[in-house]
Design a protein around this motif. Structure first.
Motif, PDB file in Angstrom:
ATOM      1  N   ALA A  81       0.795  -1.318  -0.021  1.00  0.00           N
ATOM      2  CA  ALA A  81       0.035  -0.134  -0.073  1.00  0.00           C
ATOM      3  C   ALA A  81       0.861   1.249  -0.012  1.00  0.00           C
ATOM      4  O   ALA A  81       0.589   2.356  -0.809  1.00  0.00           O
ATOM      5  N   GLN A  82       1.844   1.416   0.907  1.00  0.00           N
ATOM      6  CA  GLN A  82       2.749   2.273   0.842  1.00  0.00           C
ATOM      7  C   GLN A  82       3.515   2.515  -0.310  1.00  0.00           C
ATOM      8  O   GLN A  82       3.583   3.436  -0.889  1.00  0.00           O
ATOM      9  N   ARG A 130       2.898   7.308   5.449  1.00  0.00           N
ATOM     10  CA  ARG A 130       3.118   6.365   6.550  1.00  0.00           C
ATOM     11  C   ARG A 130       2.005   5.448   6.767  1.00  0.00           C
ATOM     12  O   ARG A 130       0.804   6.117   6.930  1.00  0.00           O
ATOM     13  N   VAL A 131       1.929   4.245   7.089  1.00  0.00           N
ATOM     14  CA  VAL A 131       0.721   3.584   7.027  1.00  0.00           C
ATOM     15  C   VAL A 131       0.302   3.368   8.732  1.00  0.00           C
ATOM     16  O   VAL A 131       1.300   3.305   9.583  1.00  0.00           O
ATOM     17  N   LEU A 132      -0.879   3.643   9.168  1.00  0.00           N
ATOM     18  CA  LEU A 132      -1.132   3.529  10.504  1.00  0.00           C
ATOM     19  C   LEU A 132      -2.047   1.977  10.726  1.00  0.00           C
ATOM     20  O   LEU A 132      -1.490   1.644  11.938  1.00  0.00           O
ATOM     21  N   LEU A 150      -3.896   5.314   5.944  1.00  0.00           N
ATOM     22  CA  LEU A 150      -2.555   5.700   6.031  1.00  0.00           C
ATOM     23  C   LEU A 150      -2.586   7.361   6.095  1.00  0.00           C
ATOM     24  O   LEU A 150      -3.575   7.813   5.741  1.00  0.00           O
ATOM     25  N   VAL A 151      -1.511   7.825   6.329  1.00  0.00           N
ATOM     26  CA  VAL A 151      -1.332   9.300   6.828  1.00  0.00           C
ATOM     27  C   VAL A 151      -0.741   9.879   5.366  1.00  0.00           C
ATOM     28  O   VAL A 151       0.590   9.343   5.010  1.00  0.00           O
ATOM     29  N   GLY A 154      -0.476  15.584   5.170  1.00  0.00           N
ATOM     30  CA  GLY A 154      -1.539  16.136   6.140  1.00  0.00           C
ATOM     31  C   GLY A 154      -2.515  15.549   6.128  1.00  0.00           C
ATOM     32  O   GLY A 154      -3.468  15.818   6.928  1.00  0.00           O
ATOM     33  N   ARG A 155      -2.997  14.385   5.297  1.00  0.00           N
ATOM     34  CA  ARG A 155      -4.383  13.911   5.136  1.00  0.00           C
ATOM     35  C   ARG A 155      -4.333  12.448   5.615  1.00  0.00           C
ATOM     36  O   ARG A 155      -3.441  11.921   5.467  1.00  0.00           O
ATOM     37  N   VAL A 156      -5.398  11.881   6.253  1.00  0.00           N
ATOM     38  CA  VAL A 156      -5.579  10.599   6.504  1.00  0.00           C
ATOM     39  C   VAL A 156      -6.385   9.881   5.423  1.00  0.00           C
ATOM     40  O   VAL A 156      -7.350  10.434   5.101  1.00  0.00           O
TER      41      VAL A 156
END
Length: 178
Positions: A81-82, A130-132, A150-151, A154-156
């Protein structure tokens, strides 16, 4: 030194015949008689090939692989995904995800990446991703559906992936970006 008794001389024997004897070809006289109407004693064999058994795609195409024979889908979904998001932002070349995506997914990701790459060169800004979290669902033995939070800058954002076990690796067969 040990003393050995003289042994019998070696005998050379012919190798055993492992193929059936052939059918003798007709002589010139028999060939002339055959021309006059006699049938030949030789009948050519046929290969035992069943063309209806399986198609080339079934035999030589991608083969399904069970999830338990593959790497951990949670970690793999996070990494791919990243990588896919970085390709779509033009930060990573699309060729790096070609092996891990179906042709349809690759075409979409590469097209978005080329557009983003042109925009990024004009603005000079690069995204950090960045994966949350990763949530998994396994509807079949060789299929895993993952939703990745993911972030992105500045967005999720959310990414939905359908991973299929093919040829001993996970392949992204469907992708939805939210």
């Amino acid at each position: 030194m040990t003393s050995t008794a003289p042994s019998a001389p070696l005998r050379v024997l012919p190798a055993p015949r492992i193929s059936p004897p052939g059918v003798p070809l007709p002589t010139h006289a028999e060939g002339a008689a055959e021309q006059a109407g006699r049938a030949t004693p030789y009948v050519q064999d046929a290969l035992a090939v069943d063309f209806a058994a399986a198609s080339d795609e079934q035999i030589f195409g991608q083969q399904a692989t069970r999830a338990r024979d593959l790497p951990d889908p949670r970690q793999w979904a996070a990494h791919i995904a990243q990588g896919l998001v970085e390709v779509m932002h033009g930060v990573r070349p699309p060729s790096q995800v070609m092996r891990w995506t179906s042709p349809e997914v690759y075409a979409v990701v590469a097209r978005r990446g080329s557009r983003a790459g042109r925009r990024r060169t004009s603005t000079g800004a690069a995204h950090r991703t960045r994966v949350l979290r990763v949530h998994l669902c396994e509807p079949a033995d060789d299929i895993v559906e993952a939703s990745v939070v993911l972030v992105d800058g500045g967005r999720v954002r959310a990414l939905a992936l359908r991973l299929a076990g093919r040829d001993h690796r996970w392949v992204v067969q469907a992708l939805q970006v939210g």
